[in-house]
Design a protein around this motif. Structure first.
Motif, PDB file in Angstrom:
ATOM      1  N   PRO A  90       0.868  -1.094  -0.098  1.00  0.00           N
ATOM      2  CA  PRO A  90      -0.175   0.110  -0.151  1.00  0.00           C
ATOM      3  C   PRO A  90       0.876   1.304   0.067  1.00  0.00           C
ATOM      4  CG  PRO A  90       0.183  -0.714   2.337  1.00  0.00           C
ATOM      5  CD  PRO A  90       0.920  -1.900   1.157  1.00  0.00           C
ATOM      6  N   GLY A  91       0.108   2.344   0.035  1.00  0.00           N
ATOM      7  CA  GLY A  91       0.941   3.869   0.101  1.00  0.00           C
ATOM      8  C   GLY A  91       1.812   3.724   1.281  1.00  0.00           C
ATOM      9  N   SER A  92       1.438   3.023   2.262  1.00  0.00           N
ATOM     10  CA  SER A  92       2.083   3.147   3.516  1.00  0.00           C
ATOM     11  C   SER A  92       3.218   2.011   3.485  1.00  0.00           C
ATOM     12  CB  SER A  92       1.341   2.237   4.729  1.00  0.00           C
ATOM     13  OG  SER A  92       0.029   3.050   4.822  1.00  0.00           O
ATOM     14  N   PHE A 117      -2.581  10.827   8.928  1.00  0.00           N
ATOM     15  CA  PHE A 117      -1.453  10.160   7.807  1.00  0.00           C
ATOM     16  C   PHE A 117      -0.195  10.871   8.149  1.00  0.00           C
ATOM     17  CE2 PHE A 117      -5.455   9.034   5.386  1.00  0.00           C
ATOM     18  CZ  PHE A 117      -5.094   7.859   5.425  1.00  0.00           C
ATOM     19  N   ARG A 120       1.471   9.186  10.809  1.00  0.00           N
ATOM     20  CA  ARG A 120       1.842   7.725  10.526  1.00  0.00           C
ATOM     21  C   ARG A 120       3.467   7.757  10.267  1.00  0.00           C
ATOM     22  NH1 ARG A 120      -1.912   3.957   6.787  1.00  0.00           N
ATOM     23  NH2 ARG A 120      -3.131   4.408   8.389  1.00  0.00           N
ATOM     24  N   VAL A 163       3.279  15.952   4.780  1.00  0.00           N
ATOM     25  CA  VAL A 163       2.233  15.322   3.749  1.00  0.00           C
ATOM     26  C   VAL A 163       1.700  16.480   2.663  1.00  0.00           C
ATOM     27  CG1 VAL A 163       0.230  15.862   5.441  1.00  0.00           C
ATOM     28  CG2 VAL A 163      -0.079  14.087   3.570  1.00  0.00           C
ATOM     29  N   GLY A 165      -1.352  16.664   0.992  1.00  0.00           N
ATOM     30  CA  GLY A 165      -2.751  16.564   1.212  1.00  0.00           C
ATOM     31  C   GLY A 165      -3.160  15.770   2.369  1.00  0.00           C
ATOM     32  N   THR A 167      -5.240  13.729   3.848  1.00  0.00           N
ATOM     33  CA  THR A 167      -6.644  13.094   3.495  1.00  0.00           C
ATOM     34  C   THR A 167      -7.547  12.989   4.748  1.00  0.00           C
ATOM     35  OG1 THR A 167      -5.084  11.780   2.216  1.00  0.00           O
ATOM     36  CG2 THR A 167      -7.567  11.284   2.071  1.00  0.00           C
ATOM     37  N   ASP A 193       4.733  13.095   1.703  1.00  0.00           N
ATOM     38  CA  ASP A 193       3.598  12.234   1.234  1.00  0.00           C
ATOM     39  C   ASP A 193       2.774  12.448   0.248  1.00  0.00           C
ATOM     40  OD1 ASP A 193       1.136  10.700   1.319  1.00  0.00           O
ATOM     41  OD2 ASP A 193       1.008  10.570   3.397  1.00  0.00           O
ATOM     42  N   VAL A 195       0.434  10.601  -1.454  1.00  0.00           N
ATOM     43  CA  VAL A 195      -0.397   9.370  -1.748  1.00  0.00           C
ATOM     44  C   VAL A 195      -1.622   9.967  -2.376  1.00  0.00           C
ATOM     45  CG1 VAL A 195      -1.580   7.447  -0.982  1.00  0.00           C
ATOM     46  CG2 VAL A 195       0.692   7.875   0.137  1.00  0.00           C
ATOM     47  N   GLN A 218      -4.132   3.569  -5.539  1.00  0.00           N
ATOM     48  CA  GLN A 218      -5.536   3.771  -5.513  1.00  0.00           C
ATOM     49  C   GLN A 218      -6.021   4.955  -5.355  1.00  0.00           C
ATOM     50  OE1 GLN A 218      -3.772   2.828  -2.990  1.00  0.00           O
ATOM     51  NE2 GLN A 218      -4.611   3.048  -1.042  1.00  0.00           N
ATOM     52  N   LYS A 219      -5.272   6.140  -5.534  1.00  0.00           N
ATOM     53  CA  LYS A 219      -5.792   7.154  -5.301  1.00  0.00           C
ATOM     54  C   LYS A 219      -5.853   8.272  -6.561  1.00  0.00           C
ATOM     55  CE  LYS A 219      -5.708   6.670  -0.426  1.00  0.00           C
ATOM     56  NZ  LYS A 219      -5.325   7.407   1.002  1.00  0.00           N
TER      57      LYS A 219
HETATM   58  C1  LIG Z   1      -4.427   7.019   1.498  1.00  0.00           C
HETATM   59  C2  LIG Z   1      -3.264   7.756   2.239  1.00  0.00           C
HETATM   60  C3  LIG Z   1      -2.124   6.981   2.849  1.00  0.00           C
HETATM   61  C4  LIG Z   1      -2.072   5.549   2.933  1.00  0.00           C
HETATM   62  O1  LIG Z   1      -2.481   4.939   2.009  1.00  0.00           O
HETATM   63  P1  LIG Z   1      -2.533   3.108   2.010  1.00  0.00           P
HETATM   64  O2  LIG Z   1      -2.554   2.789   0.509  1.00  0.00           O
HETATM   65  O3  LIG Z   1      -3.771   3.231   2.571  1.00  0.00           O
HETATM   66  O4  LIG Z   1      -1.422   2.683   2.983  1.00  0.00           O
HETATM   67  C5  LIG Z   1      -1.037   7.829   3.397  1.00  0.00           C
HETATM   68  N1  LIG Z   1      -1.169   9.075   3.337  1.00  0.00           N
HETATM   69  C6  LIG Z   1      -2.045   9.825   2.558  1.00  0.00           C
HETATM   70  C7  LIG Z   1      -1.879  11.270   2.498  1.00  0.00           C
HETATM   71  C8  LIG Z   1      -3.381   9.071   2.166  1.00  0.00           C
HETATM   72  O5  LIG Z   1      -4.098   9.801   1.655  1.00  0.00           O
END
Ligand SMILES: *Cc1c(COP(=O)(O)O)cnc(C)c1O
Length: 410
Positions: A90-92, A117, A120, A163, A165, A167, A193, A195, A218-219
């Motif tokens: 995933p993005g993570s 995020f 994180r 980050v 954006g 989210t 970030d 993502v 997926q974004k």
């Molecule tokens: C969705 C998102 C993540 C996490 O992405 P995953 O694919 O759920 O791990 C991290 N940072 C931002 C800004 C996001 O929108």
């Protein structure tokens, strides 16, 4: 008589019995739900088609695909850096690849914390033993450049994380370029970030002096979840190569990933279908061009925001730092985000998201979500949901404002 070593199949009884399950056809709705939440987002047909193919993860075809993925990713990241890599995860996972390769025991990390995020990234820093300090930013706002400069002076970070954006509370860090410049001037590497935002709004890795950018599939890119991208600057790559203790995350070790992403060798079996899907998603971004894609996202998101406001609902984040890629909408008194999300999904086949305890629902404007027909269906479904829950809204006014926004009459 000794027991036969042969037993007939019917007499074998497994200790764990085979479960009775339903087929996917029985579980999934007959008509797929319209995915208008904070991701995953709808995927174009070319992405879905690519995702159905398995090829050899090594060899000439894959090498060509990987080469094109990297060059298209460089365009999307706006970087000439060689050090673009993909990640199975995933993005993570891309986030953890950035953090765990650039930070270790004792590394001074400053995390600009706008919400869920960005926190994180701070947490991942702590887990690799870094000395993480956070600049805690109030909900629905961004850190001022004075606050950032002061925190950099105080903490003398080797790495700054931020980050683009956030989210979770739908805040846009519009100072990103200036924050990167402040960090760079103080000799820190900058991890961003992106993502949610990549390919939905400008981000210029090289011109803004960013050292690592991460994104998920997926974004904004409108690919499938599970294959992500990361780019390191030359300075960041030098730090990756210069470290003495190996990265404890074997799968995320950038030096090992280099074998596959740059030397046509083996690290782990790449998620080939997902890489092919990502290839197609990136190809569609290139075909559209970033300029046109940014303009489409901006127009659609502003029209959506106008539509939501005109029907009488309140947007969560003040306009100055409002994220366009994901729009936060306050849930009316007496209702929970789950009430709204489950009603709109069940009755209108539109999926939207809640947000980690905040009193909002979120509608995404990433990639394929920014299409006029999806917006009309979503605004209508949201308005009808409110009416059906007994909330007074002016749905026709909302639809009219959406149309005005989309047809340029804002
Ligand atoms: C969705 C998102 C993540 C996490 O992405 P995953 O694919 O759920 O791990 C991290 N940072 C931002 C800004 C996001 O929108």
């Amino acid at each position: 008589m000794p027991t036969s070593s042969f037993t007939s199949a019917s007499s074998v009884s497994s200790a764990v019995p085979c479960p009775v399950v339903e087929s996917l056809d029985a579980i999934l709705p007959e008509e797929p739900l319209l995915m208008m939440g904070a991701g995953p987002v709808p995927i174009p047909a070319a992405v879905a088609k690519a995702n159905a193919i398995v090829i050899n993860h090594l060899g000439g075809t894959m090498v060509k695909v990987i080469g094109q993925v990297k060059s298209m990713a460089r365009y999307v990241f706006q970087t000439n850096s060689k050090w673009v890599l993909g990640v199975a995860g995933p993005g993570s996972a891309a986030m953890e690849m950035a953090i765990s390769n650039l930070a270790w025991e004792g590394t001074r990390v400053l995390s600009i914390k706008n919400g869920f995020f960005s926190e994180r990234m701070a947490e991942m820093g702590r887990r690799v033993g870094a000395r993480v300090s956070t600049l805690d930013v109030a909900d629905r706002s961004v850190a001022s450049l004075e606050q950032v400069a002061e925190a950099i002076r105080r903490e003398r970070p080797e790495i700054v994380t931020v980050v683009q954006g956030e989210t979770s509370n739908t805040v846009w860090n519009y100072h990103l370029k200036e924050i990167a410049a402040l960090a760079k001037a103080a000799g820190a590497l900058v991890i961003v970030d992106a993502v949610c935002t990549l390919s939905t709004m400008p981000l210029e890795m090289d011109a803004w002096g960013i050292d690592a950018v991460i994104t998920g599939g997926q974004k904004g890119l409108s690919s499938i979840p599970g294959v992500s991208l990361i780019a390191f600057s030359d300075a960041a790559w030098e730090r990756v190569k210069g470290r003495t203790a190996p990265n404890a995350h074997w799968c995320l070790d950038a030096s090992l990933a280099e074998n596959f992403w740059h030397n046509a060798g083996y690290h782990y079996t790449a998620p080939v279908s997902g890489v092919l899907a990502l290839h197609e998603a990136l190809r569609l971004v290139c075909a559209e061009t970033l300029e046109k894609r940014f303009a489409r996202h901006l127009k659609c998101s502003l029209a959506l925001q106008d539509g939501v406001a005109a029907m009488g609902l309140r947007l969560y984040t003040p306009e100055a730092c409002r994220l366009n890629s994901v729009v936060g909408i306050e849930v009316p008194e007496g209702f929970s985000p789950a009430d709204v999300c489950s009603h709109i999904s069940r009755m209108h086949q539109v999926e939207i998201s809640g947000s980690f305890g905040l009193p909002i629902v979120r509608v995404g404007q990433m990639g394929e979500q920014c299409r006029e027909h999806n917006l009309f269906r979503t605004v209508h479904a949201l308005g009808r949901t409110m009416v059906e829950l007994g909330v007074k809204v002016d749905l026709p006014a909302g639809v009219a404002a959406l149309e005005r926004g989309l047809s340029g009459g804002r």
